[in-house]
Design an enzyme around this catalytic site. Structure first.
Site, PDB file in Angstrom:
ATOM      1  N   LYS A 103      33.680  27.809  44.418  1.00 28.24           N
ATOM      2  CA  LYS A 103      35.106  27.845  44.743  1.00 28.24           C
ATOM      3  C   LYS A 103      35.883  26.749  44.030  1.00 28.24           C
ATOM      4  O   LYS A 103      36.910  27.001  43.418  1.00 28.24           O
ATOM      5  CB  LYS A 103      35.310  27.732  46.256  1.00 28.24           C
ATOM      6  N   ASN A 151      21.322  26.521  46.818  1.00 26.60           N
ATOM      7  CA  ASN A 151      20.691  25.482  47.625  1.00 26.60           C
ATOM      8  C   ASN A 151      19.385  25.964  48.257  1.00 26.60           C
ATOM      9  O   ASN A 151      19.277  27.113  48.651  1.00 26.60           O
ATOM     10  CB  ASN A 151      21.664  24.986  48.695  1.00 26.60           C
ATOM     11  N   GLU A 202      21.157  20.448  43.529  1.00 25.34           N
ATOM     12  CA  GLU A 202      22.123  21.509  43.238  1.00 25.34           C
ATOM     13  C   GLU A 202      21.797  22.221  41.927  1.00 25.34           C
ATOM     14  O   GLU A 202      22.313  21.851  40.869  1.00 25.34           O
ATOM     15  CB  GLU A 202      23.541  20.916  43.150  1.00 25.34           C
ATOM     16  N   HIS A 260      23.203  31.660  33.878  1.00 23.83           N
ATOM     17  CA  HIS A 260      23.268  33.116  33.732  1.00 23.83           C
ATOM     18  C   HIS A 260      24.416  33.618  34.593  1.00 23.83           C
ATOM     19  O   HIS A 260      24.682  33.056  35.652  1.00 23.83           O
ATOM     20  CB  HIS A 260      21.939  33.732  34.192  1.00 23.83           C
ATOM     21  N   TYR A 284      21.717  34.962  48.214  1.00 20.69           N
ATOM     22  CA  TYR A 284      21.268  34.247  49.417  1.00 20.69           C
ATOM     23  C   TYR A 284      20.049  34.959  49.995  1.00 20.69           C
ATOM     24  O   TYR A 284      19.989  36.186  50.026  1.00 20.69           O
ATOM     25  CB  TYR A 284      22.382  34.197  50.465  1.00 20.69           C
ATOM     26  N   ARG A 297      20.704  12.776  32.286  1.00 18.92           N
ATOM     27  CA  ARG A 297      21.538  11.562  32.439  1.00 18.92           C
ATOM     28  C   ARG A 297      21.565  11.109  33.891  1.00 18.92           C
ATOM     29  O   ARG A 297      21.278  11.899  34.795  1.00 18.92           O
ATOM     30  CB  ARG A 297      22.975  11.847  31.973  1.00 18.92           C
ATOM     31  N   PHE A 353      33.519  10.498  38.067  1.00 21.52           N
ATOM     32  CA  PHE A 353      34.470  10.971  37.069  1.00 21.52           C
ATOM     33  C   PHE A 353      35.884  10.765  37.573  1.00 21.52           C
ATOM     34  O   PHE A 353      36.153  10.885  38.760  1.00 21.52           O
ATOM     35  CB  PHE A 353      34.199  12.452  36.755  1.00 21.52           C
TER      36      PHE A 353
HETATM   37  P1  ADP Z   1      26.862  27.212  48.487  1.00 19.98           P
HETATM   38  O1  ADP Z   1      27.676  26.118  49.028  1.00 19.98           O
HETATM   39  O2  ADP Z   1      26.401  28.173  49.542  1.00 19.98           O
HETATM   40  O3  ADP Z   1      25.732  26.707  47.628  1.00 19.98           O
HETATM   41  P2  ADP Z   1      28.173  27.866  46.023  1.00 19.98           P
HETATM   42  O4  ADP Z   1      29.638  27.985  45.893  1.00 19.98           O
HETATM   43  O5  ADP Z   1      27.503  26.656  45.424  1.00 19.98           O
HETATM   44  O6  ADP Z   1      27.845  28.017  47.559  1.00 19.98           O
HETATM   45  O7  ADP Z   1      27.527  29.177  45.434  1.00 19.98           O
HETATM   46  C1  ADP Z   1      26.120  29.262  45.382  1.00 19.98           C
HETATM   47  C2  ADP Z   1      25.643  30.681  45.536  1.00 19.98           C
HETATM   48  O8  ADP Z   1      26.196  31.486  44.499  1.00 19.98           O
HETATM   49  C3  ADP Z   1      24.137  30.777  45.393  1.00 19.98           C
HETATM   50  O9  ADP Z   1      23.481  30.601  46.630  1.00 19.98           O
HETATM   51  C4  ADP Z   1      23.939  32.176  44.830  1.00 19.98           C
HETATM   52  O10 ADP Z   1      23.781  33.099  45.901  1.00 19.98           O
HETATM   53  C5  ADP Z   1      25.253  32.459  44.096  1.00 19.98           C
HETATM   54  N1  ADP Z   1      25.188  32.356  42.629  1.00 19.98           N
HETATM   55  C6  ADP Z   1      25.737  33.281  41.780  1.00 19.98           C
HETATM   56  N2  ADP Z   1      25.548  32.937  40.507  1.00 19.98           N
HETATM   57  C7  ADP Z   1      24.857  31.762  40.507  1.00 19.98           C
HETATM   58  C8  ADP Z   1      24.353  30.929  39.452  1.00 19.98           C
HETATM   59  N3  ADP Z   1      24.535  31.220  38.153  1.00 19.98           N
HETATM   60  N4  ADP Z   1      23.685  29.800  39.806  1.00 19.98           N
HETATM   61  C9  ADP Z   1      23.512  29.502  41.106  1.00 19.98           C
HETATM   62  N5  ADP Z   1      23.953  30.250  42.149  1.00 19.98           N
HETATM   63  C10 ADP Z   1      24.630  31.387  41.863  1.00 19.98           C
HETATM   64 MG    MG Z   2      25.855  25.294  46.186  1.00 24.53          MG
END
Ligand code: ADP
Ligand code: MG
Length: 147
Positions: free
Chosen positions: A20, A28, A78, A83, A90, A103, A108
């Site tokens: 977002k 995670n 994280e 891709h 999930y 690194r 930032f």
């Molecule tokens: P959260 O706080 O639940 O981790 P994120 O906004 O970080 O939410 O979105 C992570 C989720 O997005 C992952 O759990 C997975 O289901 C989905 N996702 C889609 N594309 C990717 C990607 N390229 N790398 C990692 N997660 C991805």
């Molecule tokens: Mg996440």
């Protein structure tokens, strides 16, 4: 080069701000699966390979740390899979082999500079994982175990 680390488990909900706020989703893992890694390894940005059950093997860049920009009070892992996926995953089994370090963790001055640096880390990971010393881990049975 570092000894590779192996971690995995079902993808769980994180802070819900990766995609977002940053446009960089991070998948995670359950806290109990990563607690050893968190205590044993220094904060920073790492890269490796990710195996996602029923989907495939992907390049991956990953931060370990406190996410100073967000003033997290918890250390997290994280992983960003390099891709474009059409949907979330999930609950799917995610296996990671972490093979290299890019690194240390840094703060930032702006969100824009943070995002730029993460994209640069992604490009570094993409290239490094083509090197013979790292490329072979793509075929590690640990990643394919879940496929
Ligand atoms: P959260 O706080 O639940 O981790 P994120 O906004 O970080 O939410 O979105 C992570 C989720 O997005 C992952 O759990 C997975 O289901 C989905 N996702 C889609 N594309 C990717 C990607 N390229 N790398 C990692 N997660 C991805
Ligand atoms: Mg996440």
């Amino acid at each position: 080069p570092m000894e590779p680390w192996y971690i995995g488990g079902p993808v769980v909900k994180g802070f819900g701000r990766g995609s977002k706020v940053l446009g960089i989703p991070t998948a995670n893992l359950p806290p109990e699966n990563i607690s050893g890694l968190l205590s044993e390894h220094t904060s920073g940005v790492y890269f490796g390979w990710a195996g996602l059950s029923s989907r495939g093997i992907y390049k991956m860049v990953m931060s370990i740390g406190w996410n100073p920009y967000f003033n997290n009070t918890e250390k997290t892992v994280e992983p960003w899979l390099l891709h474009e996926f059409d949907d979330d995953f999930y609950g799917e089994e995610l296996r990671l082999v972490v093979v290299g370090y890019i690194r240390p963790e840094a703060n930032f001055p702006s969100l824009e500079s943070l995002i730029q640096r993460i994209h640069q880390d992604g490009r570094i990971a993409e290239k490094a994982l083509e090197l013979p010393i790292y490329a072979g881990y793509k075929d590690d049975p640990y990643l394919k175990n879940s496929l």
